[in-house]
Write an enzyme that holds these catalytic residues in place. Structure first.
Site, PDB file in Angstrom:
ATOM      1  CD  GLN A  64      14.606  13.372  84.051  1.00  0.00           C
ATOM      2  OE1 GLN A  64      15.847  13.965  83.927  1.00  0.00           O
ATOM      3  NE2 GLN A  64      14.609  12.026  84.599  1.00  0.00           N
ATOM      4  N   GLY A  65      10.565  16.031  84.445  1.00  0.00           N
ATOM      5  CA  GLY A  65      10.000  16.506  85.772  1.00  0.00           C
ATOM      6  C   GLY A  65      10.107  15.729  86.774  1.00  0.00           C
ATOM      7  CE1 TYR A  66      10.860  10.926  86.142  1.00  0.00           C
ATOM      8  CE2 TYR A  66      12.926   9.739  87.085  1.00  0.00           C
ATOM      9  CZ  TYR A  66      11.689   9.775  86.135  1.00  0.00           C
ATOM     10  OH  TYR A  66      11.305   8.439  85.513  1.00  0.00           O
ATOM     11  CB  SER A  67      15.022  16.969  90.553  1.00  0.00           C
ATOM     12  OG  SER A  67      15.707  16.233  89.917  1.00  0.00           O
ATOM     13  CD  GLU A  91      20.148   4.784  76.176  1.00  0.00           C
ATOM     14  OE1 GLU A  91      19.002   4.335  75.624  1.00  0.00           O
ATOM     15  OE2 GLU A  91      21.235   4.344  75.754  1.00  0.00           O
ATOM     16  CB  SER A 143      25.029  12.906  93.212  1.00  0.00           C
ATOM     17  OG  SER A 143      24.744  11.831  94.172  1.00  0.00           O
ATOM     18  CG  ASN A 144      30.159  10.795  90.118  1.00  0.00           C
ATOM     19  OD1 ASN A 144      28.978  10.740  89.467  1.00  0.00           O
ATOM     20  ND2 ASN A 144      31.258  10.824  89.571  1.00  0.00           N
ATOM     21  CD  GLU A 145      28.979  12.879  95.972  1.00  0.00           C
ATOM     22  OE1 GLU A 145      28.128  12.922  95.239  1.00  0.00           O
ATOM     23  OE2 GLU A 145      30.026  13.515  95.905  1.00  0.00           O
TER      24      GLU A 145
HETATM   25  C1  LIG Z   1      22.821  20.748  85.246  1.00  0.00           C
HETATM   26  C2  LIG Z   1      21.651  19.839  85.858  1.00  0.00           C
HETATM   27  C3  LIG Z   1      20.708  19.461  85.367  1.00  0.00           C
HETATM   28  C4  LIG Z   1      19.497  18.702  85.912  1.00  0.00           C
HETATM   29  N1  LIG Z   1      18.459  18.383  85.046  1.00  0.00           N
HETATM   30  C5  LIG Z   1      17.300  17.714  85.537  1.00  0.00           C
HETATM   31  C6  LIG Z   1      16.083  17.482  84.704  1.00  0.00           C
HETATM   32  O1  LIG Z   1      16.215  17.930  83.681  1.00  0.00           O
HETATM   33  N2  LIG Z   1      15.014  16.991  85.403  1.00  0.00           N
HETATM   34  C7  LIG Z   1      15.292  16.491  86.735  1.00  0.00           C
HETATM   35  O2  LIG Z   1      14.219  15.970  87.196  1.00  0.00           O
HETATM   36  N3  LIG Z   1      16.270  16.584  87.432  1.00  0.00           N
HETATM   37  C8  LIG Z   1      17.486  17.281  86.925  1.00  0.00           C
HETATM   38  N4  LIG Z   1      18.505  17.618  87.622  1.00  0.00           N
HETATM   39  C9  LIG Z   1      18.582  17.095  89.136  1.00  0.00           C
HETATM   40  C10 LIG Z   1      19.447  16.130  89.652  1.00  0.00           C
HETATM   41  O3  LIG Z   1      18.948  15.045  89.173  1.00  0.00           O
HETATM   42  C11 LIG Z   1      19.631  16.363  91.098  1.00  0.00           C
HETATM   43  O4  LIG Z   1      20.493  17.667  91.152  1.00  0.00           O
HETATM   44  C12 LIG Z   1      20.449  15.171  91.733  1.00  0.00           C
HETATM   45  O5  LIG Z   1      19.647  14.055  91.558  1.00  0.00           O
HETATM   46  C13 LIG Z   1      20.788  15.442  93.089  1.00  0.00           C
HETATM   47  O6  LIG Z   1      19.930  16.016  93.862  1.00  0.00           O
HETATM   48  P1  LIG Z   1      19.658  17.407  94.752  1.00  0.00           P
HETATM   49  O7  LIG Z   1      20.366  18.358  93.745  1.00  0.00           O
HETATM   50  O8  LIG Z   1      18.509  17.538  95.254  1.00  0.00           O
HETATM   51  O9  LIG Z   1      21.048  17.074  95.914  1.00  0.00           O
HETATM   52  P2  LIG Z   1      20.797  16.338  97.331  1.00  0.00           P
HETATM   53  O10 LIG Z   1      20.029  15.061  96.839  1.00  0.00           O
HETATM   54  O11 LIG Z   1      20.098  17.159  98.102  1.00  0.00           O
HETATM   55  O12 LIG Z   1      22.393  15.861  97.396  1.00  0.00           O
HETATM   56  C14 LIG Z   1      23.311  16.967  97.858  1.00  0.00           C
HETATM   57  C15 LIG Z   1      24.559  16.283  98.171  1.00  0.00           C
HETATM   58  O13 LIG Z   1      24.166  15.339  99.169  1.00  0.00           O
HETATM   59  C16 LIG Z   1      24.793  13.918  98.740  1.00  0.00           C
HETATM   60  N5  LIG Z   1      23.938  12.704  99.014  1.00  0.00           N
HETATM   61  C17 LIG Z   1      22.608  12.843  99.015  1.00  0.00           C
HETATM   62  N6  LIG Z   1      21.970  11.637  99.385  1.00  0.00           N
HETATM   63  C18 LIG Z   1      23.076  10.915  99.756  1.00  0.00           C
HETATM   64  C19 LIG Z   1      23.425   9.544 100.123  1.00  0.00           C
HETATM   65  N7  LIG Z   1      22.367   8.994 100.338  1.00  0.00           N
HETATM   66  N8  LIG Z   1      24.527   9.286 100.485  1.00  0.00           N
HETATM   67  C20 LIG Z   1      25.702  10.010 100.049  1.00  0.00           C
HETATM   68  N9  LIG Z   1      25.593  11.150  99.539  1.00  0.00           N
HETATM   69  C21 LIG Z   1      24.205  11.408  99.459  1.00  0.00           C
HETATM   70  C22 LIG Z   1      24.593  14.087  97.115  1.00  0.00           C
HETATM   71  O14 LIG Z   1      25.548  13.171  96.163  1.00  0.00           O
HETATM   72  C23 LIG Z   1      25.130  15.353  96.852  1.00  0.00           C
HETATM   73  O15 LIG Z   1      26.502  15.774  96.853  1.00  0.00           O
HETATM   74  C24 LIG Z   1      19.790  18.197  87.144  1.00  0.00           C
HETATM   75  C25 LIG Z   1      20.526  18.523  87.972  1.00  0.00           C
HETATM   76  C26 LIG Z   1      21.547  19.428  87.455  1.00  0.00           C
HETATM   77  C27 LIG Z   1      22.793  19.928  88.193  1.00  0.00           C
END
Ligand SMILES: Cc1cc2nc3c(=O)[nH]c(=O)nc-3n(C[C@H](O)[C@H](O)[C@H](O)COP(=O)(O)OP(=O)(O)OC[C@H]3O[C@@H](n4cnc5c(N)ncnc54)[C@H](O)[C@@H]3O)c2cc1C
Length: 398
Positions: free
Chosen positions: A126-129, A244, A383-385
């Site tokens: 999955q190439g989202y992030s 899902e 994320s849970n937040e």
């Molecule tokens: C083990 C693992 C596997 C993953 N696999 C994939 C994958 O296969 N493909 C893919 O595309 N992505 C993947 N991800 C990425 C994942 O979806 C992101 O890490 C996640 O969406 C959080 O984004 P970020 O890491 O950029 O953190 P950020 O968005 O920068 O967030 C940092 C912190 O700020 C908090 N935060 C951010 N915005 C808000 C808000 N509006 N209100 C309150 N709190 C906030 C977050 O909860 C977090 O604690 C994976 C991540 C992990 C850790």
């Protein structure tokens, strides 16, 4: 609202159990139950066993080779396979891109991709992030510029789970820079063998190579690999994330891991007695058990509502938060149960068939890595937040 399983559901559960007893390879089950390292072959073998039974697409419609099961049947199936120690289905093909291709892909894309996802022959990631685009996904910067019958893709994805194994990646790419961020995104299917793609490992704090950076340098992708309409990718991306949800609470996994915690606490001795008889420790296990039962009932309520309404609602955010908290709490108690023996991080000793020495009891070897690895649950998949924001806005109306 009916929270009891019907007689038909109970018969179905027996059918699933009989299948698992027959088809789940013992070596894979051993790895899952003991938290040992699984490799690509383990996941593929399990998918093939499911496929041979006609259950490769448990949530797919029958017209695409799926089971056509109800939400309750899917729930029972997921619960049983997880509790029995089957590997989790790698979601990226079966549970993520496939529903998008079914709903929005062309007939040619459906014929090209769906059978190989079902059989486990082709592996997806999955190439989202991207760096800076995780929770704020609409800000993705990877570009896809039209050049005749091709898109030229440039940019970087990150945290891409199991990209090192993947044959294909589905990507959110920016195809229009001028409009509101959500309106300029497209959903592209990219062959990982294309020149210009490089995969760089990210080693996580448990020492695992599970996630990667994926870089795109002038990658030429045929326009026939665009799903649906150009610049409508945000709609498909949201559909995928919301699709899902039946297993988001991870009830089956939590039950299996709770049973493992109890086994460990029965073998550890404190003050001359098994730890599980220690009033304070058993109270903490009981608290998790109570939380898990409450979550299970909540999950059944959501399923019951879904059966009526046919679409998942924002309640899934509650299930995700509580489900991940419970799974993380179980790993915390496991490490506390074995004390100092949970400190060494020994990935070599987590390979099935390892014959060397263990620092403490064998069951303690994987606990440090499991504990560290499970921190991811409250980050990925929204994320849970972010889930709390959804609850605040869509359930509480704040
Ligand atoms: C083990 C693992 C596997 C993953 N696999 C994939 C994958 O296969 N493909 C893919 O595309 N992505 C993947 N991800 C990425 C994942 O979806 C992101 O890490 C996640 O969406 C959080 O984004 P970020 O890491 O950029 O953190 P950020 O968005 O920068 O967030 C940092 C912190 O700020 C908090 N935060 C951010 N915005 C808000 C808000 N509006 N209100 C309150 N709190 C906030 C977050 O909860 C977090 O604690 C994976 C991540 C992990 C850790």
């Amino acid at each position: 609202m009916n929270l009891n399983f019907s007689e038909q559901d109970q018969i179905f559960r027996q059918e699933v159990r009989a299948f698992i007893a027959r088809a789940l390879p013992a070596d894979i089950q051993h790895k899952v139950v003991n938290g040992l390292i699984l490799d690509r072959d383990d996941y593929v073998r399990w998918q093939q066993a499911l496929h041979a039974q006609g259950w490769g697409g448990s949530s797919w419609a029958t017209e695409f080779g799926g089971t056509g099961w109800s939400a309750v049947q899917k729930y029972i199936f997921e619960e049983e396979v997880a509790a029995a120690g089957a590997p989790r289905i790698i979601p990226f093909g079966v549970k993520m891109v496939a529903p998008v291709i079914m709903a929005f892909g062309s007939p040619a894309q459906q014929q090209r991709f769906l059978p190989n996802i079902l059989s486990g022959e082709e592996w997806w990631c999955q190439g989202y992030s991207e760096p800076g685009s995780g929770s704020d996904l609409a800000s993705v910067k990877t570009t896809a510029q039209r050049d005749g019958d091709y898109y030229i893709v440039n940019g970087q994805k990150t945290w891409t789970t199991q990209a090192q194994y993947a044959d294909w990646i589905f990507c959110l790419v920016r195809t229009d820079q001028e409009v509101k961020p959500q309106r300029g995104i497209s959903f592209l299917l990219i062959d990982m063998k294309m020149p210009g793609i490089s995969v760089r490992p990210i080693i996580t704090m448990d020492g695992a190579h599970e996630v990667n950076e994926v870089w795109f340098d002038q990658v030429r992708v045929p326009t026939e690999n665009l799903v649906g309409e150009e610049n409508a990718g945000w709609t498909y991306a949201k559909f995928l994330l919301g699709h899902e949800r039946t297993n988001i609470a991870g009830i089956g996994i939590a039950k299996r891991e709770l049973a493992r915690l109890k086994r460990i606490a029965s073998q550890e001795i404190k003050n001359g007695k098994p730890l599980i008889q220690d009033p304070q420790f058993s109270l903490r296990i009981a608290q998790i058990q109570v939380d898990l039962t409450a979550l299970e009932i909540t999950n059944l309520r959501v399923l019951s509502a879904e059966e009526q309404r046919k679409t998942p609602g924002p309640e899934a955010s509650i299930l995700k938060i509580k489900g991940t908290e419970i799974q993380q709490a179980i790993t915390e108690l496991m490490t506390q149960a074995v004390g100092l023996y949970a400190l060494p991080l020994r990935r070599d000793a987590m390979a099935a068939g390892y014959q060397g020495e263990h620092a403490g009891p064998e069951y303690a070897t994987s606990l440090a890595a499991n504990y560290l690895n499970m921190r991811k649950l409250s980050i990925y998949g929204g994320s849970n937040e972010i889930q709390k924001n959804i609850i605040a806005q869509m359930i509480l109306g704040l």
